[in-house]
Write a protein that holds these residues in place. Structure first.
Motif, PDB file in Angstrom:
ATOM      1  N   ALA A  75     -21.585  17.836  14.234  1.00  0.00           N
ATOM      2  CA  ALA A  75     -20.437  17.482  13.240  1.00  0.00           C
ATOM      3  C   ALA A  75     -19.754  18.633  12.677  1.00  0.00           C
ATOM      4  O   ALA A  75     -18.642  18.737  12.616  1.00  0.00           O
ATOM      5  CB  ALA A  75     -21.263  16.974  11.892  1.00  0.00           C
ATOM      6  N   ASP A  76     -20.113  20.158  12.584  1.00  0.00           N
ATOM      7  CA  ASP A  76     -19.544  21.005  12.107  1.00  0.00           C
ATOM      8  C   ASP A  76     -18.897  21.669  13.214  1.00  0.00           C
ATOM      9  O   ASP A  76     -17.764  22.216  12.959  1.00  0.00           O
ATOM     10  CB  ASP A  76     -20.655  22.333  11.787  1.00  0.00           C
ATOM     11  N   ARG A  77     -19.431  21.567  14.530  1.00  0.00           N
ATOM     12  CA  ARG A  77     -18.647  22.115  15.514  1.00  0.00           C
ATOM     13  C   ARG A  77     -17.101  21.119  15.604  1.00  0.00           C
ATOM     14  O   ARG A  77     -16.085  21.811  15.939  1.00  0.00           O
ATOM     15  CB  ARG A  77     -19.467  21.783  16.978  1.00  0.00           C
ATOM     16  N   ILE A  78     -17.186  19.888  15.364  1.00  0.00           N
ATOM     17  CA  ILE A  78     -16.026  19.129  15.534  1.00  0.00           C
ATOM     18  C   ILE A  78     -15.122  19.462  14.303  1.00  0.00           C
ATOM     19  O   ILE A  78     -13.890  19.596  14.544  1.00  0.00           O
ATOM     20  CB  ILE A  78     -16.405  17.584  15.760  1.00  0.00           C
ATOM     21  N   ALA A  79     -15.531  19.704  12.965  1.00  0.00           N
ATOM     22  CA  ALA A  79     -14.799  19.762  12.099  1.00  0.00           C
ATOM     23  C   ALA A  79     -14.370  21.237  12.078  1.00  0.00           C
ATOM     24  O   ALA A  79     -13.396  21.488  11.476  1.00  0.00           O
ATOM     25  CB  ALA A  79     -15.650  19.757  10.718  1.00  0.00           C
ATOM     26  N   GLY A  80     -14.865  22.169  13.000  1.00  0.00           N
ATOM     27  CA  GLY A  80     -14.428  23.619  13.092  1.00  0.00           C
ATOM     28  C   GLY A  80     -14.947  24.365  12.050  1.00  0.00           C
ATOM     29  O   GLY A  80     -14.402  25.381  11.815  1.00  0.00           O
ATOM     30  N   VAL A  81     -15.813  23.962  11.019  1.00  0.00           N
ATOM     31  CA  VAL A  81     -16.278  24.709   9.756  1.00  0.00           C
ATOM     32  C   VAL A  81     -17.664  24.569   9.783  1.00  0.00           C
ATOM     33  O   VAL A  81     -18.324  23.496   9.428  1.00  0.00           O
ATOM     34  CB  VAL A  81     -15.541  24.077   8.672  1.00  0.00           C
ATOM     35  N   GLY A 116       0.882  -1.189   0.019  1.00  0.00           N
ATOM     36  CA  GLY A 116      -0.129  -0.124   0.085  1.00  0.00           C
ATOM     37  C   GLY A 116       0.698   1.307  -0.085  1.00  0.00           C
ATOM     38  O   GLY A 116       1.962   1.243   0.625  1.00  0.00           O
ATOM     39  N   LEU A 117       0.286   2.174  -0.700  1.00  0.00           N
ATOM     40  CA  LEU A 117       0.903   3.532  -0.646  1.00  0.00           C
ATOM     41  C   LEU A 117       0.046   4.581  -0.286  1.00  0.00           C
ATOM     42  O   LEU A 117      -1.034   4.687  -0.672  1.00  0.00           O
ATOM     43  CB  LEU A 117       1.430   3.984  -2.189  1.00  0.00           C
ATOM     44  N   LEU A 118       0.399   5.271   0.846  1.00  0.00           N
ATOM     45  CA  LEU A 118      -0.499   6.180   1.407  1.00  0.00           C
ATOM     46  C   LEU A 118      -0.061   7.611   1.023  1.00  0.00           C
ATOM     47  O   LEU A 118       1.189   8.153   1.450  1.00  0.00           O
ATOM     48  CB  LEU A 118      -0.661   6.114   2.972  1.00  0.00           C
ATOM     49  N   ALA A 119      -0.524   8.359   0.012  1.00  0.00           N
ATOM     50  CA  ALA A 119      -0.095   9.393  -0.453  1.00  0.00           C
ATOM     51  C   ALA A 119      -0.708  10.720  -0.047  1.00  0.00           C
ATOM     52  O   ALA A 119      -1.860  10.780  -0.318  1.00  0.00           O
ATOM     53  CB  ALA A 119      -0.386   9.423  -2.346  1.00  0.00           C
ATOM     54  N   GLU A 120      -0.052  11.011   0.685  1.00  0.00           N
ATOM     55  CA  GLU A 120      -0.698  12.394   1.323  1.00  0.00           C
ATOM     56  C   GLU A 120      -0.380  13.400   0.466  1.00  0.00           C
ATOM     57  O   GLU A 120       0.836  14.014   0.321  1.00  0.00           O
ATOM     58  CB  GLU A 120       0.119  12.864   2.760  1.00  0.00           C
ATOM     59  N   LEU A 121      -1.117  13.900  -0.628  1.00  0.00           N
ATOM     60  CA  LEU A 121      -0.705  14.810  -1.705  1.00  0.00           C
ATOM     61  C   LEU A 121      -0.860  16.300  -1.227  1.00  0.00           C
ATOM     62  O   LEU A 121      -0.103  17.145  -1.762  1.00  0.00           O
ATOM     63  CB  LEU A 121      -2.233  14.719  -2.718  1.00  0.00           C
ATOM     64  N   THR A 122      -1.479  16.766  -0.086  1.00  0.00           N
ATOM     65  CA  THR A 122      -1.388  18.071   0.352  1.00  0.00           C
ATOM     66  C   THR A 122      -1.629  18.010   1.938  1.00  0.00           C
ATOM     67  O   THR A 122      -2.432  17.298   2.147  1.00  0.00           O
ATOM     68  CB  THR A 122      -1.930  19.128  -0.124  1.00  0.00           C
ATOM     69  N   HIS A 123      -1.041  19.057   2.621  1.00  0.00           N
ATOM     70  CA  HIS A 123      -1.821  19.366   3.904  1.00  0.00           C
ATOM     71  C   HIS A 123      -2.772  20.117   4.108  1.00  0.00           C
ATOM     72  O   HIS A 123      -3.298  20.418   4.986  1.00  0.00           O
ATOM     73  CB  HIS A 123      -0.501  19.297   4.919  1.00  0.00           C
ATOM     74  N   ARG A 124      -2.953  20.866   2.792  1.00  0.00           N
ATOM     75  CA  ARG A 124      -3.918  21.950   3.123  1.00  0.00           C
ATOM     76  C   ARG A 124      -5.324  21.241   3.030  1.00  0.00           C
ATOM     77  O   ARG A 124      -5.478  20.108   2.518  1.00  0.00           O
ATOM     78  CB  ARG A 124      -3.977  22.482   1.668  1.00  0.00           C
ATOM     79  N   CYS A 125      -6.259  21.690   3.985  1.00  0.00           N
ATOM     80  CA  CYS A 125      -7.460  21.163   4.339  1.00  0.00           C
ATOM     81  C   CYS A 125      -8.392  22.279   4.825  1.00  0.00           C
ATOM     82  O   CYS A 125      -8.103  23.211   5.752  1.00  0.00           O
ATOM     83  CB  CYS A 125      -7.481  20.057   5.421  1.00  0.00           C
ATOM     84  N   PRO A 126      -9.541  22.256   4.132  1.00  0.00           N
ATOM     85  CA  PRO A 126     -10.553  23.303   4.751  1.00  0.00           C
ATOM     86  C   PRO A 126     -11.144  23.013   6.129  1.00  0.00           C
ATOM     87  O   PRO A 126     -11.474  23.994   6.923  1.00  0.00           O
ATOM     88  CB  PRO A 126     -11.486  23.280   3.541  1.00  0.00           C
ATOM     89  N   LEU A 127     -10.987  21.721   6.772  1.00  0.00           N
ATOM     90  CA  LEU A 127     -11.534  21.373   7.835  1.00  0.00           C
ATOM     91  C   LEU A 127     -10.413  21.513   8.900  1.00  0.00           C
ATOM     92  O   LEU A 127      -9.276  21.582   8.631  1.00  0.00           O
ATOM     93  CB  LEU A 127     -12.084  20.132   7.795  1.00  0.00           C
ATOM     94  N   GLN A 128     -10.802  21.496  10.222  1.00  0.00           N
ATOM     95  CA  GLN A 128      -9.803  21.791  11.295  1.00  0.00           C
ATOM     96  C   GLN A 128      -9.979  20.715  12.411  1.00  0.00           C
ATOM     97  O   GLN A 128      -9.995  20.899  13.534  1.00  0.00           O
ATOM     98  CB  GLN A 128     -10.089  23.066  11.903  1.00  0.00           C
ATOM     99  N   CYS A 129     -10.290  19.482  12.068  1.00  0.00           N
ATOM    100  CA  CYS A 129     -10.534  18.377  12.991  1.00  0.00           C
ATOM    101  C   CYS A 129      -9.571  18.124  14.124  1.00  0.00           C
ATOM    102  O   CYS A 129      -8.300  18.260  13.707  1.00  0.00           O
ATOM    103  CB  CYS A 129     -10.942  17.040  12.399  1.00  0.00           C
TER     104      CYS A 129
END
Lengths: 379, 97
Positions: free
Chosen positions: A129-135, A16-29
């Protein structure tokens, strides 16, 4: 290209290859699996570099590709990467927050050969759900994306990270996931590394809550037999035996970070003594087989007691190195989740105190600015 | 595929691999693999022979007849062997019908 160096017989080929393409994310979990030190967009690999990584991985024996992040759809070249994966017969799984993925984008990814979609949800209750995601509004977008997947007949997994702040809702979360069209549901208790560790006192459920969650999943398995498959990930704080982290260090999985660093697991950079090579200056095959980081804890030769003489050492591989370091101060110690670890009793006490405290601390959301606060001692 | 009912296979079912499931030769390890999300299966030789015939057209009884001819075995015995294999794969979502 020169002939590839042979892989020593003691080293299995990765699957398996876990490709973390970016660390950018709109959520803040607050339990994000990314490291506290997030990599910047400017340091991300180019399209050509990722395609080269996919080729090297396929040549090395990788069969499954997990396109992850951050939010992988933040990469505009994702369709190209999916198409290349399909060309190399890599099974492609897109692991997304679901935020910002339009119907057209999902259709384009499907047309490029995407095999499977995984959307994470934070709760069945939109407000929590939105509270946990921070968005605000994140939950509604996930619901919409699941609808697009159904319309495209794209296979869907719903992944639900479970913790103190949603565990009592688990039965409703499962029902909700099934209503979204998931044929596979992952009920994954949060693992306490990095951001999760920083938020442990706010997220760790009680032993009773964990026992109940096991029961809820067992009932769901029965109810949906032949229709929905369930995977359950337990929180190891109440275990007697450690989990075989990553199926063993350097045994099956390669993780590549957005900038090209090659890791035996996504949390490995929390072990400061290790030096990690990059795909930008060393072939993947050579890193997998011969690098210092991959050989540091591969196999059993590095083990100390109680692991060294343990009959389970090739079943659980001593558990998790990152957890051993974070909680005992030495990455070569037994994972303290193991009852044979001298630190096990102390951890059990700590879990009891934190999970039953009346007033859990406020969540530290995953943002670059809060990383400094998240680095304070937690052990 | 988005159906909410368990699929029960009979001799008249026309099984096919689910769209998200891939059967391929793994050149590195020289064996067939069945790939699904977070799953990597090494099916038995029997299962591989069956899966290669699961094209959504042939009925389970046709598949059994073909295998019976190929392996020179009674079709009824083959049918008894492959129905539970296919049902198990259907229960896991790998096979539709």
């Amino acid at each position: 290209m020169t002939a590839p160096a042979p892989i020593p017989a003691r080293v299995p080929a990765p699957v398996g290859l876990l490709a973390e393409l970016t660390h950018r994310c709109p959520l803040q979990c607050p339990y994000c699996s990314n490291p506290l030190e997030l990599e910047r967009q400017a340091s991300e690999l180019s399209t050509a570099q990722w395609i080269n990584v996919l080729d090297q991985a396929a040549d090395l024996g990788v069969l499954q590709l997990h396109l992850s992040g951050g939010e992988p759809t933040a990469r505009r070249d994702l369709e190209q990467l999916v198409a290349h994966a399909a060309k190399r017969q890599l099974y492609s799984n897109l692991i997304t927050s679901g935020y910002g993925v339009t119907r057209d984008r999902l259709a384009a990814l499907t047309a490029s050969g995407l095999d499977h979609l995984q959307i994470s949800i934070q709760d069945s209750d939109p407000v929590n759900a939105d509270r946990i995601a921070g968005v605000p509004g994140a939950h509604a977008r996930k619901v919409a994306l699941a609808g697009f997947a159904r319309a495209l007949d794209l296979a869907l997994t719903i992944n639900a990270p479970i913790h103190r702040q949603n565990v009592d809702n688990l039965a409703a979360i499962i029902e909700f996931a099934v209503s979204l069209g998931a044929r596979r549901v992952e009920v994954a208790h949060v693992q306490y590394y990095g951001w999760g560790l920083a938020n442990r006192a706010a997220l760790l459920p009680t032993r009773q809550q964990v026992v109940q969650s096991i029961d809820v999943v067992a009932k769901a398995r029965h109810q949906y037999k032949g229709v929905v498959t369930f995977d359950f990930v337990a929180p190891d704080y109440y275990a007697k035996r450690p989990k075989p982290c990553m199926g063993g260090w350097g045994r099956g999985i390669i993780n590549v970070t957005p900038s090209g660093k090659v890791l035996p697991c996504h949390a490995a950079q929390s072990i400061p003594a290790l030096k990690f090579d990059s795909v930008t200056d060393r072939p993947l095959r050579d890193i997998w087989a011969n690098s210092e980081a991959f050989n540091a804890y591969r196999g059993t030769a590095w083990m100390k007691e109680p692991c060294r003489s343990c009959e389970f050492k090739e079943a659980d591989w001593g558990g998790c190195r990152c957890q051993a370091l974070a909680l005992t101060g030495d990455a070569a110690n037994a994972d303290p989740m193991c009852a044979k670890s001298p630190s096990h009793g102390e951890i059990a006490k700590l879990a009891l105190v934190e999970s039953t405290a009346a007033d859990p601390p406020a969540l530290i959301y995953r943002t670059p600015a809060s990383a400094a606060g998240a680095r304070s001692p937690t052990g | 595929m988005t159906g909410r009912e368990r699929i029960i296979l009979t001799t008249h079912s026309q099984p096919a691999l689910a769209r998200h499931v891939k059967l391929r030769m793994d050149d590195t390890r020289q064996r067939w693999v069945l790939l699904a999300p977070e799953r990597l299966l090494n099916p038995s030789d029997t299962a591989i022979a069956v899966l290669q015939l699961c094209d959504g057209q042939q009925k389970v009884e046709d598949i059994a007849a073909k295998l019976a001819a190929e392996f020179d075995a009674p079709a009824a015995a083959i049918l008894d062997d492959i129905l539970p294999v296919l049902q198990d794969l259907a229960d896991k979502g790998y096979v539709t019908a």
